[in-house]
Design a protein around this motif. Structure first.
Motif, mmCIF file in Angstrom:
data_model
loop_
_atom_site.group_PDB
_atom_site.id
_atom_site.type_symbol
_atom_site.label_atom_id
_atom_site.label_comp_id
_atom_site.label_asym_id
_atom_site.label_seq_id
_atom_site.Cartn_x
_atom_site.Cartn_y
_atom_site.Cartn_z
ATOM 1 N N ASP A 303 6.181 4.305 -0.198
ATOM 2 C CA ASP A 303 5.821 3.116 0.584
ATOM 3 C C ASP A 303 5.150 3.548 1.885
ATOM 4 O O ASP A 303 5.672 3.339 2.976
ATOM 5 C CB ASP A 303 7.073 2.274 0.853
ATOM 6 N N ASP A 305 2.466 2.338 3.290
ATOM 7 C CA ASP A 305 2.017 1.225 4.146
ATOM 8 C C ASP A 305 3.196 0.441 4.742
ATOM 9 O O ASP A 305 2.996 -0.492 5.506
ATOM 10 C CB ASP A 305 1.045 0.311 3.394
ATOM 11 N N ASP A 307 5.326 -1.783 3.696
ATOM 12 C CA ASP A 307 5.565 -3.217 3.446
ATOM 13 C C ASP A 307 6.836 -3.450 2.637
ATOM 14 O O ASP A 307 7.155 -4.576 2.281
ATOM 15 C CB ASP A 307 4.354 -3.853 2.757
ATOM 16 N N ASP A 309 7.429 -2.557 -0.351
ATOM 17 C CA ASP A 309 7.193 -2.476 -1.798
ATOM 18 C C ASP A 309 6.550 -1.138 -2.153
ATOM 19 O O ASP A 309 5.827 -0.549 -1.345
ATOM 20 C CB ASP A 309 6.255 -3.600 -2.256
ATOM 21 N N ALA A 310 6.791 -0.694 -3.392
ATOM 22 C CA ALA A 310 6.196 0.557 -3.848
ATOM 23 C C ALA A 310 4.672 0.448 -3.835
ATOM 24 O O ALA A 310 4.109 -0.594 -4.189
ATOM 25 C CB ALA A 310 6.694 0.886 -5.249
ATOM 26 N N ASP A 311 4.013 1.527 -3.403
ATOM 27 C CA ASP A 311 2.546 1.529 -3.340
ATOM 28 C C ASP A 311 1.925 1.857 -4.696
ATOM 29 O O ASP A 311 2.565 2.462 -5.551
ATOM 30 C CB ASP A 311 2.066 2.597 -2.342
HETATM 31 CA CA LIG Z 1 4.093 -0.435 0.015
#
Ligand SMILES: [Ca+2]
Ligand SMILES: [Ca+2]
Ligand SMILES: [Ca+2]
Length: 404
Positions: A303, A305, A307, A309-311
């Protein structure tokens, strides 16, 4: 996990064999294999043919599966048929053959489901249906509408017939689906399963039969009414970025715990089964603990970024298993074996989107080899059995691993 450690496990297959083979033998409750973990055709061979059809089970046996797996639900008139859900709209052509008015809304494991339910149809009506592919976007659909919905008796007869033909036992690994739901509909599964086994001469300790369930109380009951091998399934709803498991929705805890009203059971999730106390408890009534794969090898997401959630690490616009990494294997297999429990796990599938990135890296990007690497890692970790949608790949990987 340290990648290096996972890679070493796979690379050192030949060394592990010497250690793993006797251990696997010692732990086999049914004692009918001497060359490695049991391969079960999960719902038959659904990577190739529609789930839960005699044709699919037969293909799994031809591919070398030791066991075939019928999921069992009950018809209105009390017959056991092989379907993954009591609602049959997604796996049969029932919507083409019966009017909308035959649909019902029932609570299944706490969630309302509106569909055609096997519990509202007689066996005679079920016999007019044909199976369809439940995953039409990624699996063959050309067999839709061709194959019948088998009864449990027909599955047992097939296993017996095919085993005789091949000179080896073909095991049957039935799952009692949603035992509480069936109980609530006046169609409890347990005595029906045992009666069918008895009728087929399979209701004895050494029979190549394993009964599995996600619920606990029905396994405790089965332990009192049949001597066959029992497996406690252990579910979870998903895996967090850090590899820890998510317990939620219908995968929060066994539904019989939820309806029990017992505060001690309501305080638990499925995760309890993976604790030492949980394994001790399973050993009182079952022979096998059968957790979802991430209980044994967790996977982690990236993650960057932030956020939450998984990228999409691979940059293909999708977030799936290929964007995840393997975590460090847990101690579950060792702790279960210490208590005399075998460990079976599920579900192995060839589709690239379902395979963690490390398996591809070890395979130099080759998809089939990547799928085999997943099996080989679990074989190296000492798994006693597994469920596969592609039994041919499971058997090929086992042959390669144990031939090392
Ligand atoms: Ca992410
Ligand atoms: Ca199943
Ligand atoms: Ca991706």
């Amino acid at each position: 996990m340290k990648l290096t450690r996972a890679a070493a496990l796979v690379a050192a297959a030949s060394c592990v064999l010497v250690v793993a083979a006797p251990a696997a033998l010692a732990h086999h409750p049914t004692g009918d294999r001497d060359d490695g973990p049991l391969v079960t055709g999960h719902r038959g061979a659904p990577g190739y043919l529609p789930d839960h059809t005699l044709e699919g089970y037969k293909l799994a046996i031809e591919m070398g599966a030791d066991y075939i797996e019928p999921d069992l639900v009950a018809t209105k008139d009390g017959h056991l048929i092989a379907r993954h859900e009591p609602n049959i709209g997604g796996t049969t052509d029932v919507a083409e053959k019966f009017p909308e008015s035959r649909k019902s809304t029932y609570i299944v494991d706490g969630a309302p489901v509106t569909d055609y339910f096997a519990t509202d149809f007689t066996l005679e009506e079920i016999r007019t249906l044909r199976a369809v592919q439940p995953l039409p976007d990624e699996r063959p659909t050309e067999f839709d509408g061709q194959f019948k919905i088998p009864t449990f008796e027909e599955v047992l007869a097939l296993a017996k017939r095919e085993g005789r033909k091949r000179g080896r036992p073909v095991g049957v690994y039935p799952e009692t689906k949603h035992p509480t739901f069936h109980e609530q509909h006046g169609l409890p599964l347990e005595r029906r399963v045992v009666a069918a086994l008895r009728e087929a001469g399979l209701n004895h300790k050494r029979a190549p039969v394993i009964i599995q369930s996600f619920e606990q109380s029905n396994l405790r009951f089965l332990n009192r009414i049949t001597p066959v091998t029992l497996a406690q399934l252990v579910d979870a709803a998903g895996v967090n970025l850090d590899g820890s498991l998510i317990y939620a929705g219908t995968s929060l805890r066994p539904y019989d715990w939820t309806v029990s009203g017992d505060p001690a059971l309501l305080a638990r999730t499925y995760g309890y089964f993976a604790t030492n106390a949980g394994l001790d408890e399973i050993a009182q009534y079952a022979d096998i603990v059968a957790p979802w794969k991430p209980y044994i090898v967790p996977t982690t997401g990236t993650d960057t970024d932030g956020d939450g959630d998984a990228d999409d690490v691979t940059g293909d616009g999708l977030v799936d298993e290929r964007d995840r990494r393997l975590g460090r294997p847990t101690s579950l297999i060792r702790r279960a074996h210490k208590r005399g429990l075998d460990v079976h796990t599920w579900t192995f599938r060839n589709e690239p989107r379902r395979l963690v990135s490390d398996y591809f890296r070890w395979a130099g990007g080759d998809a089939l080899e990547a799928a085999k690497n997943e099996y080989k890692l679990f074989y190296a970790l000492g798994i006693d059995g597994l469920f596969s949608d592609f039994p041919d790949t499971a058997v090929a990987a086992r042959d390669e691993f144990f031939a090392g």
